[in-house]
Design a protein around this motif. Structure first.
Motif, PDB file in Angstrom:
ATOM      1  N   LEU A 138      -1.513  11.931  41.107  1.00 40.11           N
ATOM      2  CA  LEU A 138      -1.267  12.376  42.352  1.00 40.11           C
ATOM      3  C   LEU A 138      -0.001  11.512  42.838  1.00 40.11           C
ATOM      4  CD1 LEU A 138      -4.925  12.550  44.047  1.00 40.11           C
ATOM      5  CD2 LEU A 138      -3.386  14.378  42.902  1.00 40.11           C
ATOM      6  N   VAL A 139      -0.115  10.161  42.696  1.00 42.05           N
ATOM      7  CA  VAL A 139       0.970   9.488  42.993  1.00 42.05           C
ATOM      8  C   VAL A 139       2.449   9.880  42.250  1.00 42.05           C
ATOM      9  CG1 VAL A 139       1.884   6.871  43.155  1.00 42.05           C
ATOM     10  CG2 VAL A 139      -0.506   7.320  43.725  1.00 42.05           C
ATOM     11  N   VAL A 140       2.325   9.877  41.236  1.00 41.69           N
ATOM     12  CA  VAL A 140       3.498  10.169  40.367  1.00 41.69           C
ATOM     13  C   VAL A 140       3.925  11.688  40.944  1.00 41.69           C
ATOM     14  CG1 VAL A 140       4.494  11.020  38.137  1.00 41.69           C
ATOM     15  CG2 VAL A 140       2.897   9.011  38.216  1.00 41.69           C
ATOM     16  N   ALA A 141       3.276  12.738  41.128  1.00 46.43           N
ATOM     17  CA  ALA A 141       3.793  13.933  41.529  1.00 46.43           C
ATOM     18  C   ALA A 141       4.306  14.020  43.051  1.00 46.43           C
ATOM     19  CB  ALA A 141       2.567  15.024  41.527  1.00 46.43           C
ATOM     20  N   LEU A 142       3.939  13.121  43.944  1.00 47.57           N
ATOM     21  CA  LEU A 142       4.026  12.887  45.352  1.00 47.57           C
ATOM     22  C   LEU A 142       5.546  12.119  45.147  1.00 47.57           C
ATOM     23  CD1 LEU A 142       1.164  11.965  47.376  1.00 47.57           C
ATOM     24  CD2 LEU A 142       2.283  14.198  47.466  1.00 47.57           C
ATOM     25  N   ALA A 143       5.793  11.108  44.467  1.00 47.30           N
ATOM     26  CA  ALA A 143       7.150  10.413  44.403  1.00 47.30           C
ATOM     27  C   ALA A 143       8.131  11.404  43.802  1.00 47.30           C
ATOM     28  CB  ALA A 143       6.833   9.254  43.514  1.00 47.30           C
ATOM     29  N   THR A 144       7.887  12.045  42.862  1.00 47.45           N
ATOM     30  CA  THR A 144       8.808  12.985  42.261  1.00 47.45           C
ATOM     31  C   THR A 144       9.234  13.864  43.301  1.00 47.45           C
ATOM     32  OG1 THR A 144       7.676  12.838  40.089  1.00 47.45           O
ATOM     33  CG2 THR A 144       9.166  14.850  40.433  1.00 47.45           C
ATOM     34  N   ALA A 145       8.268  14.588  44.039  1.00 47.55           N
ATOM     35  CA  ALA A 145       8.797  15.415  45.032  1.00 47.55           C
ATOM     36  C   ALA A 145       9.529  14.881  45.936  1.00 47.55           C
ATOM     37  CB  ALA A 145       7.523  16.307  45.697  1.00 47.55           C
ATOM     38  N   MET A 146       9.021  13.735  46.429  1.00 49.88           N
ATOM     39  CA  MET A 146      10.025  12.968  47.416  1.00 49.88           C
ATOM     40  C   MET A 146      11.561  12.715  46.946  1.00 49.88           C
ATOM     41  SD  MET A 146       7.350  10.235  49.086  1.00 49.88           S
ATOM     42  CE  MET A 146       5.922  10.466  49.644  1.00 49.88           C
ATOM     43  N   GLN A 147      11.727  12.526  45.756  1.00 49.31           N
ATOM     44  CA  GLN A 147      12.961  12.371  45.277  1.00 49.31           C
ATOM     45  C   GLN A 147      13.660  13.701  45.355  1.00 49.31           C
ATOM     46  OE1 GLN A 147      14.869   9.730  44.851  1.00 49.31           O
ATOM     47  NE2 GLN A 147      16.498  11.006  43.939  1.00 49.31           N
ATOM     48  N   GLU A 148      13.074  14.550  44.710  1.00 47.32           N
ATOM     49  CA  GLU A 148      13.831  16.033  44.285  1.00 47.32           C
ATOM     50  C   GLU A 148      14.135  16.663  45.484  1.00 47.32           C
ATOM     51  OE1 GLU A 148      14.968  16.695  41.217  1.00 47.32           O
ATOM     52  OE2 GLU A 148      13.716  15.336  40.020  1.00 47.32           O
ATOM     53  N   SER A 149      12.986  16.922  46.470  1.00 42.68           N
ATOM     54  CA  SER A 149      13.370  17.919  47.586  1.00 42.68           C
ATOM     55  C   SER A 149      12.924  17.313  48.840  1.00 42.68           C
ATOM     56  CB  SER A 149      12.658  19.241  47.451  1.00 42.68           C
ATOM     57  OG  SER A 149      11.042  18.766  47.537  1.00 42.68           O
ATOM     58  N   ASN A 150      12.457  15.767  48.987  1.00 42.70           N
ATOM     59  CA  ASN A 150      12.166  15.462  50.189  1.00 42.70           C
ATOM     60  C   ASN A 150      10.870  15.942  50.770  1.00 42.70           C
ATOM     61  OD1 ASN A 150      12.446  13.126  52.259  1.00 42.70           O
ATOM     62  ND2 ASN A 150      13.749  14.350  53.316  1.00 42.70           N
ATOM     63  N   LEU A 151      10.220  16.493  49.892  1.00 40.04           N
ATOM     64  CA  LEU A 151       9.003  17.319  50.219  1.00 40.04           C
ATOM     65  C   LEU A 151       9.199  18.485  51.077  1.00 40.04           C
ATOM     66  CD1 LEU A 151       6.397  14.274  50.689  1.00 40.04           C
ATOM     67  CD2 LEU A 151       6.250  16.223  48.997  1.00 40.04           C
ATOM     68  N   TYR A 152      10.326  19.213  50.912  1.00 36.65           N
ATOM     69  CA  TYR A 152      10.482  20.616  51.504  1.00 36.65           C
ATOM     70  C   TYR A 152      10.856  21.465  50.379  1.00 36.65           C
ATOM     71  CZ  TYR A 152      11.541  18.206  55.673  1.00 36.65           C
ATOM     72  OH  TYR A 152      11.678  17.320  57.110  1.00 36.65           O
ATOM     73  N   ASN A 153      10.154  22.655  50.553  1.00 34.88           N
ATOM     74  CA  ASN A 153      10.371  23.808  49.829  1.00 34.88           C
ATOM     75  C   ASN A 153      11.590  24.308  49.679  1.00 34.88           C
ATOM     76  OD1 ASN A 153       9.340  25.593  47.866  1.00 34.88           O
ATOM     77  ND2 ASN A 153       8.807  27.149  49.171  1.00 34.88           N
TER      78      ASN A 153
END
Length: 283
Positions: A170-185
């Protein structure tokens, strides 16, 4: 014959005997001690006499009835004889008495409503209003995220829990989305089709779309699929599971093994925030 004949005189002197003379002679013979005549009331009061009188009256009435019936043979019979009527009524009573005891109850007598009485309202079924679907409670943002970012983070965590992924994933997936899209779709300016789906902005990194900036040209899925946050998260976890020993890798190394980014060290900076968000969503 001459009237002076003694024989004629004997015949002339002899008078015929009459009942009155006999009675008078008898009365004279008996004198004061004659037998008293039975009174008329005593005769009528005796039982034999009463029976005889009743019998005589009945016979007379019967004769009158027979004579009347004979005289009216041609006229319709309007008066039913008493004996026949009694017999008919007895037969009807026997027939009713022979019925089964399991009779239907007599119908209740329905009285007309009183003109002053108010009609009783018929109860109607109370229909309950359909319950509105309860919206899931949105998570309270933490670690500096806004509500849209926190909602996307919850989708990533929920999909991981559904796939039985450990907390580390879960931590790996959240950190990746924060870097790739800043958690926006995000949609893509390169793929106009991506803008047709719900999105929260756009990027311009080739044909990368969604929370994890996955590329349809690299086989991650169609544009429509990758624009759904739940599908994008599931695709990321499936790829992470294919990395041998990812559980022993650092967050940066595990994320880089899946994304193959040009900046492999960029994921490390989001590890602390990702850990906080994962803890808040799994508490």
């Amino acid at each position: 014959m001459h009237s002076d004949d003694p024989s004629d005189q004997k015949l002339t002197d002899a008078r015929p005997t009459t009942p009155s003379d006999d009675a008078a002679s008898t009365e004279q013979t008996i004198g004061r001690h004659r037998a008293a005549e039975p009174s008329r009331r005593a005769l009528l009061g005796s039982t034999p006499v009463r029976v005889a009188l009743a019998t005589g009256v009945t016979c007379c009435l019967s004769l009158v009835a027979v004579a009347t019936a004979r005289g009216n043979d041609e006229a319709p019979r309007t008066v039913e004889p008493l004996a026949e009527a009694v017999a008919d009524r007895a037969a009807i009573a026997d027939e009713r008495a022979s019925r089964s005891l399991d009779r239907d109850a007599a119908p209740a007598r329905i009285l007309p409503p009183s003109p002053t009485a108010k009609p009783t309202p018929t109860p109607t079924a109370v229909r309950k209003a359909p319950k509105k679907p309860v919206k899931p409670r949105r998570p309270r943002p933490v670690a500096g995220l806004d509500q849209a970012q926190m909602d996307n983070a919850k989708i990533i965590v929920d999909v991981g829990l559904e796939m039985k992924m450990p907390r580390r994933a879960l931590v790996v997936a959240l950190a990746t989305a924060m870097q790739e899209s800043n958690l926006y779709n995000l949609a893509s300016d390169v793929l106009p089709e991506s803008a047709e789906y719900p999105n929260q902005g756009s990027g311009s990194d080739h044909d990368s779309v969604g929370l994890f900036q996955q590329r349809p040209s690299s086989g991650w899925g169609t544009v429509a699929q990758l624009m759904r946050p739940s599908y994008a998260a599931r695709a990321f976890y499936a790829a992470l599971n294919e990395i041998p020993g990812w559980q022993d890798m650092s967050v940066t190394a595990a994320a880089q093994a899946v994304q193959i980014s040009a900046y492999p060290d960029a994921y490390a900076q989001h590890e602390d925030r990702a850990t906080t968000v994962a803890a808040a969503l799994t508490a």
